[in-house]
Design a protein around this motif. Sequence first.
Motif, mmCIF file in Angstrom:
data_model
loop_
_atom_site.group_PDB
_atom_site.id
_atom_site.type_symbol
_atom_site.label_atom_id
_atom_site.label_comp_id
_atom_site.label_asym_id
_atom_site.label_seq_id
_atom_site.Cartn_x
_atom_site.Cartn_y
_atom_site.Cartn_z
ATOM 1 N N UNK A 1 -13.544 2.844 -12.845
ATOM 2 C CA UNK A 1 -12.815 2.411 -11.628
ATOM 3 C C UNK A 1 -14.279 2.485 -10.540
ATOM 4 N N UNK A 2 -13.816 1.596 -9.503
ATOM 5 C CA UNK A 2 -14.675 1.359 -8.468
ATOM 6 C C UNK A 2 -14.801 2.662 -7.692
ATOM 7 N N UNK B 1 -7.645 0.024 5.004
ATOM 8 C CA UNK B 1 -6.929 1.213 5.415
ATOM 9 C C UNK B 1 -8.010 2.375 5.852
ATOM 10 N N UNK B 2 -9.321 1.958 5.928
ATOM 11 C CA UNK B 2 -10.303 2.759 6.380
ATOM 12 C C UNK B 2 -10.199 3.070 7.974
ATOM 13 N N UNK B 3 -10.558 4.222 8.338
ATOM 14 C CA UNK B 3 -10.317 4.633 9.850
ATOM 15 C C UNK B 3 -11.803 4.289 10.101
ATOM 16 N N UNK C 1 -3.986 -5.746 0.336
ATOM 17 C CA UNK C 1 -4.577 -5.272 1.782
ATOM 18 C C UNK C 1 -3.517 -4.349 2.218
ATOM 19 N N UNK C 2 -4.039 -3.431 3.084
ATOM 20 C CA UNK C 2 -3.450 -2.292 3.418
ATOM 21 C C UNK C 2 -2.454 -2.787 4.751
ATOM 22 N N UNK D 1 -4.242 3.797 -4.653
ATOM 23 C CA UNK D 1 -4.827 2.715 -4.984
ATOM 24 C C UNK D 1 -6.021 2.353 -3.894
ATOM 25 N N UNK D 2 -6.922 1.456 -4.235
ATOM 26 C CA UNK D 2 -7.836 1.000 -3.512
ATOM 27 C C UNK D 2 -7.323 -0.345 -2.707
ATOM 28 N N UNK D 3 -7.317 -0.498 -1.466
ATOM 29 C CA UNK D 3 -6.796 -1.659 -0.877
ATOM 30 C C UNK D 3 -8.039 -2.395 -0.317
ATOM 31 N N UNK D 4 -8.087 -3.828 -0.284
ATOM 32 C CA UNK D 4 -9.289 -4.672 -0.106
ATOM 33 C C UNK D 4 -10.210 -4.698 -1.298
#
Length: 649
Positions: A23-24, A545-547, A212-213, A1-4
Amino acid sequence: MLYGWAGTTLEIDLSRGKIEKRATDRQLTEDFLGGKGTNAKILWDRVPPEVDPFSPDNLMIVSAGVLTGTMVPSANRTIITFKSPVLGIKYYCAMGGFFGPQLKQAGYDTIIFSGKSPVPVYLWIDDDHVELRDASHLRGRDNFETQKLIKEEANNNEIEIISIGLAGENRVYSASIEGSSSASASRGGAGAVMGDKNLKAIAVRGTGDVNVFNGARLFELCDQIIARSAVSWEVGGKNRWLGAGVDGQRLWASGHFSGVSPELQQQITSFAKPSEGDYRKMHSRDAACFNCSLRCKRVYPMNGRYVIGKCQYVCAGMVHSRVLDYDFSLRFYDLCQKHGLDDVSLADIIGFAIELYQRGILTREDTDGIVLDWGKADVVYALIEKIARREGVGDVLADGVYRAARRIGRGAEGYAHNTKKLEPLPLDVRGEPRLALPIATIDKADRTRGLSGTYGMWERPWEEKKKYIEAGYFQYPKEFEKFFLSEPDLTGVDYEGMVQFVSYNEEILTLTDVTGTCFFWTNFWPFPPFNNRPLMAELVSAATGMDIDEAGITRIAQRIIHLVRAYNVREGVSRKGDDMPDLFFQKSPKPPHRQIDRALFNRWIDRYYELKGWDNDGIPAAGTLHEIGLDYVRQDLEQRGILTPPVLV
């Protein structure tokens, strides 16, 4: 799933009445994050130069920032992007309030409107349920009536609505989109585009959460931000609202007003400090947007309801009309919200009309018998109504000063002060290189995106500036300290530091409009709670959760800036358009500032382009586009003959 991100994008084809959920796009969000960034990419892909702003093929993109609706302080912005009928290029508005968070809580990151409805409609969103509803009964209604009726139909007073009034319906170029608590998408003709699409309103009710992540880490970061938000102007000094320092001596009203009276200065002071002056007689309380402790808006009871005003409104109407009265300023702004009009552009247009009348360029025959005199509230109210309805002289003025001047002729063009055809804010930037350069070059052509709270510290004693840096509030690279600690150059001759700050600030403000945070918190305060770019990267990382680190988030900001510039270059923007009104070069400011000549101004532009990696005409260089991951943009510009392809040997 997407967080944020909420995870879903809405496609609304108004011509066919079709609604599609999809979906985004994960790649889109990772490359451009959200808000201004994702909107810019969608517009690039789908609205080429051949599309007229009033074509059904123009898009109106309504998007929340990547942090909007989370616990991050001030993360409440909605970004509305479109091809502007005023400027003829890409434009966007950053709107506060509560709409964006509700949109995310309903499960949507972005709404893309295309086409044009054959009948008036409004979009209704209730979590998963989305439908287009007939708005014929709302046709001709003002914003207050429209929002009240929609809430009554929904039997819910908690929904968030953005809508247009008469001005938007009539495609007035200064038409705005109005939300709750004085939130609006005001500039560039946002309301005119919405009106052209026959879209009266968007109503949303969201009851979900924004996932959120890493909530624990995000909470820690937000705690740090809140702890910094109470810092005052003076290091270790008393707390005070940092947005209150409106300097009345800087007002200039684009030339329609020749000076600032003590009475006007008192009115501005009364707004900034409502415990003092005439405004205390009416001031009820302060108001804020979603999840913001700043409370930068003032609430005044009026005619059985409330007027909620921002700092700008208190001066725009008064300055341009010379009606120096607090009751008038409230009524002026109330009419702007009612009909859906940008108070800044409208005030300038009215001042423009009065000046033309006083100079004999407009006559009573032109003005439907109205005598346009300075200092007459009734004249202003009459012009507002005519402009909103496009009646008589109002039909001419509704096109804005640039186009109105060309319809009027007879020398009116010399009084139509504008930047890229957009009316300026009523603030004097003569002799202010740090403000003039961004107005001329940034994509909003608007002083509000050229400001930095650090400028308020620049002219303070060296010792204070050193403490400011040591306290951790200097949010610029280490090598910028030498410019900041040196004696401020107010002439623009020693421009190297100034240009570097302007370029860097553009990246900060791009990230502000990507994340959906308020620029009061990221750049407008001298002591910004979001005090560095690594913090912004950490917030995005914890939420999504992006690095991502400082280098990564900087690369995204630069990618967006180059994409937007390329879009506008594709629309015909060039060095010639990166300019200031003639008035800027004609009148001398007060010492120690100096009058700026075009030769010096052009040297600023040269250096700014060099820092950006653009050629001498302001076109992003092929190497710059390749390096930032925009080869598809480079190829498009080459195919159109804007860039010359490299010679293969």
